[in-house]
Design an enzyme around this catalytic site. Structure first.
Site, PDB file in Angstrom:
ATOM      1  N   HIS A  36      -0.940 -82.005 -47.790  1.00 22.35           N
ATOM      2  CA  HIS A  36      -1.974 -82.941 -47.324  1.00 22.35           C
ATOM      3  C   HIS A  36      -3.126 -82.179 -46.646  1.00 22.35           C
ATOM      4  CE1 HIS A  36       1.746 -85.569 -47.040  1.00 22.35           C
ATOM      5  NE2 HIS A  36       0.973 -86.283 -47.820  1.00 22.35           N
ATOM      6  N   GLN A  60       4.531-100.389 -52.975  1.00 20.19           N
ATOM      7  CA  GLN A  60       4.760 -99.384 -54.018  1.00 20.19           C
ATOM      8  C   GLN A  60       6.202 -98.880 -54.020  1.00 20.19           C
ATOM      9  OE1 GLN A  60       1.671 -96.588 -52.342  1.00 20.19           O
ATOM     10  NE2 GLN A  60       3.111 -95.024 -53.026  1.00 20.19           N
ATOM     11  N   GLN A 154      -2.344 -82.872 -57.194  1.00 19.83           N
ATOM     12  CA  GLN A 154      -1.810 -82.735 -58.560  1.00 19.83           C
ATOM     13  C   GLN A 154      -0.299 -82.981 -58.598  1.00 19.83           C
ATOM     14  OE1 GLN A 154      -2.371 -78.820 -60.445  1.00 19.83           O
ATOM     15  NE2 GLN A 154      -0.469 -79.259 -61.573  1.00 19.83           N
ATOM     16  N   ASP A 156       1.397 -85.450 -57.639  1.00 13.71           N
ATOM     17  CA  ASP A 156       1.622 -86.778 -58.230  1.00 13.71           C
ATOM     18  C   ASP A 156       0.685 -86.920 -59.424  1.00 13.71           C
ATOM     19  OD1 ASP A 156       3.541 -87.912 -56.288  1.00 13.71           O
ATOM     20  OD2 ASP A 156       1.902 -87.583 -54.889  1.00 13.71           O
ATOM     21  N   SER A 191       6.652 -81.703 -50.304  1.00 16.45           N
ATOM     22  CA  SER A 191       6.777 -83.152 -50.430  1.00 16.45           C
ATOM     23  C   SER A 191       7.351 -83.678 -49.128  1.00 16.45           C
ATOM     24  CB  SER A 191       7.740 -83.481 -51.572  1.00 16.45           C
ATOM     25  OG  SER A 191       8.213 -84.805 -51.436  1.00 16.45           O
ATOM     26  N   ARG A 193       9.402 -85.888 -48.933  1.00 11.51           N
ATOM     27  CA  ARG A 193      10.819 -86.168 -49.189  1.00 11.51           C
ATOM     28  C   ARG A 193      11.693 -84.917 -49.068  1.00 11.51           C
ATOM     29  NH1 ARG A 193       8.482 -90.193 -52.786  1.00 11.51           N
ATOM     30  NH2 ARG A 193       9.179 -92.250 -52.107  1.00 11.51           N
TER      31      ARG A 193
HETATM   32  O1  PAF Z   1       0.389 -90.354 -52.942  1.00  9.40           O
HETATM   33  C1  PAF Z   1       0.625 -91.104 -51.971  1.00  9.40           C
HETATM   34  O2  PAF Z   1       0.987 -90.652 -50.880  1.00  9.40           O
HETATM   35  C2  PAF Z   1       0.484 -92.609 -52.144  1.00  9.40           C
HETATM   36  O3  PAF Z   1       0.915 -93.023 -53.381  1.00  9.40           O
HETATM   37  C3  PAF Z   1      -0.931 -93.110 -51.858  1.00  9.40           C
HETATM   38  C4  PAF Z   1      -1.947 -92.549 -52.851  1.00  9.40           C
HETATM   39  C5  PAF Z   1      -1.339 -92.725 -50.448  1.00  9.40           C
HETATM   40  C6  PAF Z   1      -0.975 -94.634 -51.970  1.00  9.40           C
HETATM   41  O4  PAF Z   1      -0.121 -95.247 -51.050  1.00  9.40           O
END
Ligand code: PAF
Length: 286
Positions: A36, A60, A154, A156, A191, A193
């Site tokens: 990030h 989501q 990238q 995701d 990640s 996770r």
């Molecule tokens: O990639 C993510 O962390 C999420 O899918 C996003 C783009 C912030 C949408 O909730």
């Protein structure tokens, strides 16, 4: 500055616009890591003002997914953002984004649903409704922040393709910038996770990047047949790996190919210690 209300963000953005500043948006679900931070740094380079959204988006996640246990570390996230010179951390509650009530379905909420062709593969095959949830929240964030540029990883890759498609199809006035995957020295893609993995699990998880690198090397040596490239993965897998998919597709359109070429992406999803991990590599760096 930490803001929780949509109206407060709008007010601030309005002022910036009047003053002629450009705005970059980095949408996140928090639990910020170096991946990030690379998006934030790029946004800082390219835009006058940077907004980071931190929102674990309920719509989501599927009913059996990790919404409740998804890591939430807002205090640490805000500190990191401050250190990086982020102008606004926007951390709304689900009620602020969607109103009260937790049964958010297409009966009660206007969804943005990406085309079946892009969704009916890779992560979308098992995460039913996931990309509807992603596109809906990203669209809302675009409308709230009205950024000039938005930054996605990238890592995701399917999400990035789908968001670019949504932006093009709906004429959303934002430039989508994709930033490279950030990896640990071991090769493990960063990640949020990864926090669920034990030390041993982290070692087992290296198989994902090894499979991808091996396929890339095989391609560089001249193997282009997609089935042959996929077969090279099997010797890496043990009983600790629950492979969900390994696909070799066009990097722009996610179309299947028989022969790999320089416009090809290899994507993998695999469970290790029941943690669902994804990774990908382009066969040719551009
Ligand atoms: O990639 C993510 O962390 C999420 O899918 C996003 C783009 C912030 C949408 O909730």
């Amino acid at each position: 500055m930490l803001l929780n209300k949509i109206e407060e963000v709008r007010e601030q953005i309005k002022t910036w616009r009047k003053e002629g500043f450009t705005t970059g948006l980095v949408p996140t679900m928090g639990a910020l890591h170096a991946g990030h931070l690379s998006l934030i740094k790029r946004a800082k380079q390219e835009c006058d003002k940077v907004v980071v959204s931190v929102f674990v988006n309920p719509i989501q996640f599927g009913p059996s997914e990790d919404f409740d246990k998804y890591p939430r570390t807002l205090e640490a996230d805000t500190k990191l953002c401050e250190q990086e010179g982020v102008d606004i951390v926007f951390a709304p509650t689900p009620a602020e984004m969607y109103g009260e009530g937790n049964r958010l379905t297409n009966d009660t909420l206007t969804y943005v649903c990406p085309p079946f062709f892009y969704v009916n593969k890779l992560c979308g095959k098992t995460r039913i409704g996931h990309f509807d949830g992603v596109c809906t929240v990203v669209n809302k964030l675009f409308n709230i922040v009205q950024p000039d540029k938005a930054f996605f990883g990238q890592k995701d890759a399917q999400q990035a393709v789908i968001i670019r498609k949504m932006v093009k199809d709906l004429n959303i006035p934002v430039e989508v910038i994709q930033c490279p995957i950030i990896r640990e020295e071991s090769g493990l893609a960063l990640s949020s996770r990864n926090k669920y993995l034990s030390e041993e699990g982290k070692k087992d998880a290296l198989v994902l990047s090894r499979i991808l690198n091996n396929i890339k090397n095989c391609y560089k040596k001249g193997i282009t047949d997609v089935s042959a490239l996929k077969e090279t993965a099997y010797p890496f897998l043990t009983e600790k790996h629950d492979l969900e998919y390994l696909e070799i597709l066009d990097r722009e359109t996610l179309e299947e190919k028989e022969k790999a070429d320089n416009n090809t992406i290899v994507l993998i999803a695999c469970r290790v210690e029941n943690v669902r991990l994804i990774d990908n590599v382009y066969l040719e760096d551009k």
